[in-house]
Write a protein that holds these residues in place. Structure first.
Motif, PDB file in Angstrom:
ATOM      1  N   LEU A   8     -16.071   5.574   7.717  1.00 31.47           N
ATOM      2  CA  LEU A   8     -15.969   4.955   9.050  1.00 31.47           C
ATOM      3  C   LEU A   8     -14.579   4.354   9.272  1.00 31.47           C
ATOM      4  O   LEU A   8     -14.301   3.790  10.327  1.00 31.47           O
ATOM      5  N   ASN A  32       0.860  -1.179   0.000  1.00 32.48           N
ATOM      6  CA  ASN A  32       0.000   0.000   0.000  1.00 32.48           C
ATOM      7  C   ASN A  32       0.903   1.237   0.000  1.00 32.48           C
ATOM      8  O   ASN A  32       1.652   1.455   0.949  1.00 32.48           O
ATOM      9  N   GLY A  49     -10.313   3.952   9.586  1.00 28.76           N
ATOM     10  CA  GLY A  49      -9.303   4.563  10.453  1.00 28.76           C
ATOM     11  C   GLY A  49      -8.261   5.269   9.610  1.00 28.76           C
ATOM     12  O   GLY A  49      -8.152   5.025   8.417  1.00 28.76           O
ATOM     13  N   THR A  97      -8.922  -2.116  11.702  1.00 32.18           N
ATOM     14  CA  THR A  97      -9.013  -1.922  13.156  1.00 32.18           C
ATOM     15  C   THR A  97      -9.132  -3.237  13.916  1.00 32.18           C
ATOM     16  O   THR A  97      -8.432  -3.467  14.895  1.00 32.18           O
ATOM     17  N   MET A 108     -10.309  -4.990   6.082  1.00 35.53           N
ATOM     18  CA  MET A 108     -10.485  -4.632   7.496  1.00 35.53           C
ATOM     19  C   MET A 108      -9.142  -4.273   8.113  1.00 35.53           C
ATOM     20  O   MET A 108      -8.135  -4.910   7.805  1.00 35.53           O
ATOM     21  N   ILE A 116      -7.503   3.075  -4.281  1.00 34.31           N
ATOM     22  CA  ILE A 116      -8.424   3.172  -3.137  1.00 34.31           C
ATOM     23  C   ILE A 116      -9.237   4.436  -3.382  1.00 34.31           C
ATOM     24  O   ILE A 116      -8.653   5.512  -3.556  1.00 34.31           O
ATOM     25  N   PHE A 143      -0.006  -0.072  22.421  1.00 28.48           N
ATOM     26  CA  PHE A 143      -0.856   0.355  21.293  1.00 28.48           C
ATOM     27  C   PHE A 143      -2.149  -0.464  21.289  1.00 28.48           C
ATOM     28  O   PHE A 143      -3.251   0.079  21.195  1.00 28.48           O
TER      29      PHE A 143
HETATM   30  C1  LIG Z   1      -3.754   2.086  12.531  1.00 27.13           C
HETATM   31  C2  LIG Z   1      -4.217   2.270  11.117  1.00 27.13           C
HETATM   32  C3  LIG Z   1      -3.310   2.651  10.132  1.00 27.13           C
HETATM   33  C4  LIG Z   1      -3.708   2.792   8.804  1.00 27.13           C
HETATM   34  N1  LIG Z   1      -2.785   3.134   7.855  1.00 27.13           N
HETATM   35  C5  LIG Z   1      -3.155   3.227   6.545  1.00 27.13           C
HETATM   36  C6  LIG Z   1      -2.195   3.523   5.526  1.00 27.13           C
HETATM   37  O1  LIG Z   1      -1.018   3.735   5.793  1.00 27.13           O
HETATM   38  N2  LIG Z   1      -2.629   3.600   4.236  1.00 27.13           N
HETATM   39  C7  LIG Z   1      -3.945   3.352   3.904  1.00 27.13           C
HETATM   40  O2  LIG Z   1      -4.281   3.405   2.708  1.00 27.13           O
HETATM   41  N3  LIG Z   1      -4.872   3.067   4.841  1.00 27.13           N
HETATM   42  C8  LIG Z   1      -4.500   2.989   6.145  1.00 27.13           C
HETATM   43  N4  LIG Z   1      -5.447   2.707   7.106  1.00 27.13           N
HETATM   44  C9  LIG Z   1      -6.827   2.444   6.677  1.00 27.13           C
HETATM   45  C10 LIG Z   1      -7.037   0.937   6.533  1.00 27.13           C
HETATM   46  O3  LIG Z   1      -6.224   0.441   5.508  1.00 27.13           O
HETATM   47  C11 LIG Z   1      -8.482   0.515   6.263  1.00 27.13           C
HETATM   48  O4  LIG Z   1      -8.902   0.778   4.940  1.00 27.13           O
HETATM   49  C12 LIG Z   1      -9.538   1.108   7.164  1.00 27.13           C
HETATM   50  O5  LIG Z   1      -9.066   1.407   8.448  1.00 27.13           O
HETATM   51  C13 LIG Z   1     -10.681   0.104   7.238  1.00 27.13           C
HETATM   52  O6  LIG Z   1     -11.586   0.430   8.238  1.00 27.13           O
HETATM   53  P1  LIG Z   1     -11.625  -0.372   9.637  1.00 27.13           P
HETATM   54  O7  LIG Z   1     -10.394   0.057  10.367  1.00 27.13           O
HETATM   55  O8  LIG Z   1     -12.905   0.114  10.248  1.00 27.13           O
HETATM   56  O9  LIG Z   1     -11.615  -1.850   9.332  1.00 27.13           O
HETATM   57  C14 LIG Z   1      -5.061   2.564   8.448  1.00 27.13           C
HETATM   58  C15 LIG Z   1      -5.980   2.206   9.457  1.00 27.13           C
HETATM   59  C16 LIG Z   1      -5.583   2.060  10.764  1.00 27.13           C
HETATM   60  C17 LIG Z   1      -6.592   1.682  11.808  1.00 27.13           C
END
Ligand SMILES: Cc1cc2nc3c(=O)[nH]c(=O)nc-3n(C[C@H](O)[C@H](O)[C@H](O)COP(=O)(O)O)c2cc1C
Length: 265
Positions: free
Chosen positions: A80, A2, A82, A151, A149, A49, A165
């Protein structure tokens, strides 16, 4: 791998990923309009994305016109999720899974055109707020080919973040979730930490994000994220999806996958 489009050295990151032998590059935090040219003459798959059908259309149209290339799959990230969010601040509050599934319907309509043009199926994955087996079933019923997913998988033994963490999620209450304005220039969802309540001095700039400038950024987002993952929550930011407060215990990935996949072929 990613790789965020917003990275200052986006092209170099993509090239390094290809040299390292990745199968696929997924890119958000901007429109990855140049991605087809960066993976030219390789077998590396590419996927954007997106947070709207409009962004999806712009990317697919541009890839088709300039490179006669289509996405190998698409990830839709709703509000919704993160971390950094591809929405305006005012469109983030009061959102729901239904909103994500509405965007899915709109994206599917765009993608259909390109599936016909390229005679190939373009799978669509939805992300953001998917937490339970029922959430997955709901997304699949609405026409998603899969879910992404984040979180929920933080609270697994295999997640390589520090115990502190992970513990932050177990301790979190709903009101601990907040939307912050990241120095990257986008809103982001995170758990409240003491760090977020005070302004930080930047001691080292990683020159990572194009739109971030050391002179006016309130803090360094990269350093804050690294600090949190390493367990220094006093100096860190803990990104979390909207369901972060629902985490109660740490389990193995196998246990979690078995629970999530029950009744899904
Ligand atoms: C701690 C954390 C770090 C994340 N870092 C990235 C990232 O570097 N690049 C990215 O495209 N999405 C990032 N995301 C988003 C996730 O890839 C994901 O699409 C999103 O959180 C999905 O929702 P959910 O956390 O409710 O499952 C991150 C999410 C979290 C919780």
């Amino acid at each position: 791998m990613n790789i965020m489009v917003a990275l200052r050295d986006y092209k170099q990151h993509v090239q390094a990923a290809i040299e390292a032998g990745v199968d696929c590059i997924i890119s958000g935090a901007g429109l990855p309009l140049s991605l087809p040219s960066l993976v030219k003459d390789t077998n590396v798959k590419i996927a954007p994305i997106v947070s709207s059908s409009k962004a999806c259309e712009v990317i697919l149209k541009s890839w088709h016109r300039k490179y006669q290339r289509v996405a190998d799959f698409i990830v839709i990230e709703g509000s919704l999720a993160g971390g950094h969010l591809g929405f305006l601040l005012e469109n983030i509050q009061n959102n729901s899974t239904q909103k994500l599934l509405d965007i899915l319907g709109e994206v599917k309509a765009v993608v259909k055109k390109y599936e016909a043009l390229y005679h190939q199926k373009i799978p669509i994955f939805v992300a953001g707020g998917i937490y339970t087996n029922d959430d997955i079933k709901q997304a699949l019923t609405a026409g998603a080919d899969g879910v992404q997913m984040a979180t929920r998988f933080i609270a697994t033994n295999e997640c390589d973040a520090s115990d502190a963490f992970k513990q932050a999620f177990i301790n979190a209450k709903k009101e601990d979730l907040s939307i912050i304005k990241s120095p990257v220039g986008m809103p982001a969802r995170a758990l409240s930490t003491p760090f977020l309540k005070k302004h930080q001095k930047i001691t080292k700039c990683f020159s990572c994000i194009q739109s971030c400038h050391v002179t006016n950024a309130p803090y360094c987002i990269t350093q804050a994220l690294i600090n949190a993952v390493n367990g220094n929550l006093d100096e860190g930011i803990v990104f979390s999806g909207t369901n972060g407060y629902r985490i109660e215990k740490i389990v193995s990935v196998k246990t979690l996958i078995d629970e999530l996949m029950e009744g899904i072929v």
